[in-house]
Design a protein around this motif. Structure first.
Motif, PDB file in Angstrom:
ATOM      1  N   THR A  33       0.839  -1.205   0.000  1.00 41.87           N
ATOM      2  CA  THR A  33       0.000   0.000   0.000  1.00 41.87           C
ATOM      3  C   THR A  33       0.868   1.247   0.000  1.00 41.87           C
ATOM      4  N   ARG A  34       1.939   1.236   0.759  1.00 43.00           N
ATOM      5  CA  ARG A  34       2.863   2.376   0.762  1.00 43.00           C
ATOM      6  C   ARG A  34       3.417   2.624  -0.639  1.00 43.00           C
ATOM      7  N   GLY A 116       0.947   4.677   6.500  1.00 39.81           N
ATOM      8  CA  GLY A 116       0.248   3.849   7.469  1.00 39.81           C
ATOM      9  C   GLY A 116       0.918   3.980   8.822  1.00 39.81           C
ATOM     10  N   LEU A 117       1.199   2.869   9.472  1.00 42.99           N
ATOM     11  CA  LEU A 117       1.855   2.891  10.773  1.00 42.99           C
ATOM     12  C   LEU A 117       3.370   2.970  10.603  1.00 42.99           C
ATOM     13  N   VAL A 118       3.982   3.993  11.209  1.00 38.69           N
ATOM     14  CA  VAL A 118       5.447   4.063  11.261  1.00 38.69           C
ATOM     15  C   VAL A 118       5.878   4.237  12.706  1.00 38.69           C
ATOM     16  N   ARG A 119       6.961   3.578  13.061  1.00 39.47           N
ATOM     17  CA  ARG A 119       7.522   3.728  14.402  1.00 39.47           C
ATOM     18  C   ARG A 119       8.385   4.989  14.451  1.00 39.47           C
ATOM     19  N   ALA A 120       8.713   5.391  15.675  1.00 33.77           N
ATOM     20  CA  ALA A 120       9.421   6.653  15.873  1.00 33.77           C
ATOM     21  C   ALA A 120      10.692   6.750  15.040  1.00 33.77           C
ATOM     22  N   GLY A 121      11.426   5.649  14.945  1.00 33.27           N
ATOM     23  CA  GLY A 121      12.716   5.683  14.261  1.00 33.27           C
ATOM     24  C   GLY A 121      12.663   5.415  12.768  1.00 33.27           C
ATOM     25  N   LYS A 146      -7.584   0.502   5.318  1.00 35.70           N
ATOM     26  CA  LYS A 146      -8.211  -0.418   6.276  1.00 35.70           C
ATOM     27  C   LYS A 146      -7.831  -1.888   6.077  1.00 35.70           C
ATOM     28  N   PRO A 147      -7.905  -2.425   4.851  1.00 37.41           N
ATOM     29  CA  PRO A 147      -7.619  -3.859   4.689  1.00 37.41           C
ATOM     30  C   PRO A 147      -6.217  -4.260   5.143  1.00 37.41           C
ATOM     31  N   ALA A 148      -5.248  -3.361   4.977  1.00 38.41           N
ATOM     32  CA  ALA A 148      -3.872  -3.683   5.355  1.00 38.41           C
ATOM     33  C   ALA A 148      -3.555  -3.259   6.782  1.00 38.41           C
ATOM     34  N   LEU A 149      -4.053  -2.088   7.177  1.00 38.95           N
ATOM     35  CA  LEU A 149      -3.650  -1.503   8.450  1.00 38.95           C
ATOM     36  C   LEU A 149      -4.364  -2.126   9.647  1.00 38.95           C
ATOM     37  N   GLU A 150      -5.642  -2.434   9.509  1.00 43.63           N
ATOM     38  CA  GLU A 150      -6.373  -2.950  10.672  1.00 43.63           C
ATOM     39  C   GLU A 150      -5.803  -4.270  11.196  1.00 43.63           C
ATOM     40  N   PRO A 151      -5.412  -5.224  10.347  1.00 40.28           N
ATOM     41  CA  PRO A 151      -4.795  -6.440  10.893  1.00 40.28           C
ATOM     42  C   PRO A 151      -3.486  -6.163  11.629  1.00 40.28           C
TER      43      PRO A 151
END
Length: 248
Positions: A33-34, A116-121, A146-151
């Protein structure tokens, strides 16, 4: 514990890291997705009028389009240093030291429309894309994520407590089952309350800072509330939802 932050519209430009490597970002399940979104933004940058419409910007902000055009080659910064604005000023992660700084690196994460979700570093370039952006001929950001991030978020929630400080549009990109959620209200001397708008981000930034640096390991909403109170915040709890109460 993971503290989910919203991104900011404003971002530091430049960076001291190598060009974006999607394969180096955490949560590899989000890579496809990214990559699709990076490809879309780079291609759209060639059509400035269409890009302005999609991103909700004016011609005076064309530098934002230039940044999108350079997504694959521009320098990167850790995500927690890329975002600026009211919440990140209150968080002030740069001033954390020692063990508090190390804990912040493991506990803080950002949910953005592009990555989507990225960690601090995680190292990312400057870009322009919001949860409300509508790219021509493409589904909404929520429909794409949603399809990728929610899981991914559900998997994290199974392992550790999630404190969700995202705004509504970014929370819509992927729900987190069992997360501790937070809102901020202003209370007048007569007891009347109203939702805090402008300073909402500042108070959430203060809470994020307290949670990022605490030596304790909160396991539920009550423990999160206790950390906030030790930081001088007035907090009320109802099940998994916390209300930060500030003077009007």
């Amino acid at each position: 514990m993971i503290v989910l932050l919203p991104p900011s519209e404003t971002k530091r430009v430049g960076g001291d890291g190598p060009a974006l490597s999607l394969d180096a970002l955490s949560s590899a399940e989000l890579t496809d997705t990214r990559r699709e979104l990076v490809d879309d933004l780079v291609a759209l940058a060639a059509d400035r009028p269409a890009c302005r419409t999609a991103l909700g910007i004016s011609a005076s902000q064309d530098a934002e389009i230039d940044r999108n055009a350079s997504l694959r080659t521009s320098a990167t910064l850790p995500a927690i240093h890329r975002y600026t604005g009211v919440l990140y000023d209150a968080l002030d992660v740069e001033s954390l030291r020692g063990a508090s700084a190390a804990r912040a690196q493991t506990r803080l994460a950002v949910v953005s429309a592009l990555f989507g979700l990225v960690r601090a570093g995680d190292r990312i370039p400057a870009y322009r894309l919001s949860a409300g952006s509508k790219l021509p001929g493409r589904p909404t950001m929520a429909a794409r994520w949603k399809p990728a991030l929610e899981p991914v978020l559900a998997g994290i929630a199974e392992r550790e407590l999630v404190v969700d400080l995202r705004s509504g549009s970014y929370a819509a990109l992927g729900k987190v089952p069992g997360a501790v959620t937070v809102d901020v209200v202003a209370e007048r001397p007569d007891g009347r309350r109203s939702t805090v708008s402008h300073f909402n981000k500042a108070h959430k930034g203060r809470l994020a800072r307290a949670l990022a640096g605490t030596r304790s390991e909160p396991a539920d909403a009550a423990a999160v509330a206790a950390v906030a109170r030790r930081a001088g915040m007035r907090v009320e709890r109802r099940d998994d939802h916390l209300t930060v109460v500030v003077p009007a």
